[in-house]
Write a protein that holds these residues in place. Structure first.
Motif: not given
Length: 427
Positions: A128-133, A388-397
């Motif tokens: 996720l950080p690579i994609m968002m960066s 997994q959806n809850v964690w991904v959503a929280n991580y991605a903001g």
């Protein structure tokens, strides 16, 4: 009358889970006991046949979950998964969508073997950080990641074990080739749909091709200072799948062979310590799924009591599911009922629906398996109650419901196409 009362019990527990009053790990075994009490089962049957026997009915399935989680921990501890992701980002070039596509392919490959929230966190924390960066919007990055996860999860053999035990599809024999063929077809359908989704996203946001990639390069430069993993170790996630599908191995030895393969190629001097730690952490990762499977086994035993089967068979028989058109439309159009632990979610109250269908003979077992696997594709990506959806959503903001809205139509189409394939193969 008894059949209607049984459905009311089902509806009550469905509502309680939907409202998040009772979690599935409590609601499912409670439903099993309530069903047994309603049909007048004596205490000895409830204690011995429903609770005691039901708790171990799916033991092979949760042993497979633990073994798969152990392999996942080996891949995390030896940095195999991390290195695969890093190499994909390195060779993806400077175009964001190309890098994203490479990372999605790698994510799908990893989740053919990885299991549990720990694996989601490890892979997601890298991808996720690579994609968002790269300038990919946060919601889009979250959807990309979950779609890639669902594509690979079609081949997760720990999950296949659960389906085979639930539907009694040759549980003590090698994997039937029809199951493997359907899984390959469903995976291809999902991959094509996800590729189209990515292409449309790129067309709608062409500026993504022009974003700078300094953040990615900085991340990769930092990672490059770490010791590299041998390229041959990248085959680790394929080892159990090849042994299971190609050579007829059972789940436990296939996963253990994959773990040994990975650890001996990367950290042979500390192999025993690595495997021991991975086994302990694997049990931790697989515990939530195993506890739910204990309840599922109890419910399955309760629903197969003769009195329950006689009461429910006439009700289930009124739905003409053996017609290919009805089969596709019923499960396809109702696939959103897999969300929020709904009546088509096999990891919630839906286990009761599928168990009733199996016990009543509403569909051939392989056709029911195809329906479950197709509906699960909607649940894997879109369900806001997934950990997994809850964690991904929280991580991605982003809000978890945004992921559902952005992905539901695509995954329903995947489900419909999977059901068409299932109807052609098994009806």
């Amino acid at each position: 009358m008894l059949g209607i009362l049984l459905l009311l019990i089902f509806a009550l527990f469905a509502a309680l889970m939907f409202a998040r009053v009772i979690p599935a790990i409590i609601a499912v075994p409670a439903m099993a006991v309530a069903v047994a009490i309603l049909v007048g089962a004596p205490p000895s049957v409830i204690l011995n046949d429903v609770i005691a026997a039901g708790a171990v009915k799916l033991a092979p399935a949760y042993v497979a979950v633990f073994a798969g989680a152990m392999l996942g921990r080996v891949m995390i501890q030896t940095r195999i998964a991390e290195e695969i992701i890093k190499r994909a980002a390195e060779y993806g070039g400077d175009r964001p969508m190309i890098v994203a596509a490479a990372l999605m392919i790698v994510t799908a490959i990893l989740f053919t073997s990885l299991t549990g929230l720990g694996a989601i966190i490890m892979v997601g924390s890298l991808v996720l950080p690579i994609m968002m960066s790269l300038g990919i919007p946060r919601r889009l990055a979250a959807v990309f990641f979950l779609m890639a996860f669902a594509t690979g999860f079609v081949f997760n053999i720990a999950l296949w074990r659960l389906y085979r035990e639930l539907l009694q599809i040759a549980p003590d024999a090698p994997l039937p080739p029809e199951v493997a063929r359907f899984a390959f077809g469903l995976c291809l359908i999902t991959a094509v749909a996800v590729a189209i989704y990515v292409f449309i996203a790129a067309q709608r946001a062409p500026e993504l091709r022009l974003w700078a990639v300094a953040a990615k390069e900085e991340l990769l430069a930092r990672e490059a200072r770490k010791k590299r993993v041998p390229l041959i170790a990248f085959l680790t996630p394929f080892v159990p799948l090849v042994l299971y599908v190609g050579f007829g191995w059972r789940e436990l030895p296939a996963f253990l062979a994959g773990a040994l393969f990975g650890v001996l190629l990367t950290e042979p001097r500390v192999a025993v310590r690595t495997l021991s730690a991975a086994a302990v952490r694997g049990v931790e990762d697989g515990a939530p799924a195993a506890i739910l499977m204990i309840g599922i086994g109890m419910l399955l035993n309760a629903l197969t009591l003769p009195v329950v089967r006689e009461a429910l068979t006439p009700l289930v028989a009124t739905v003409p599911l053996r017609s290919p058109v009805a089969y596709v439309l019923f499960f396809g159009l109702l696939s959103p009922l897999a969300l929020y632990r709904g009546p088509l979610n096999p990891f919630g109250v839906g286990i009761g629906v599928y168990s009733i269908m199996f016990a009543a003979g509403a569909l051939p077992p392989l056709a029911l398996l195809a329906a479950i696997m197709s509906v699960v594709q909607v649940q894997n990506v879109c369900d806001p109650t997934n950990t997994q959806n809850v964690w991904v959503a929280n991580y991605a903001g982003v809000r978890v419901e945004e992921i559902t809205r952005a992905s539901l139509a695509t995954m329903m189409l995947v489900c419909l196409c999977g059901l068409v394939l299932g109807a052609l193969m098994f009806l």
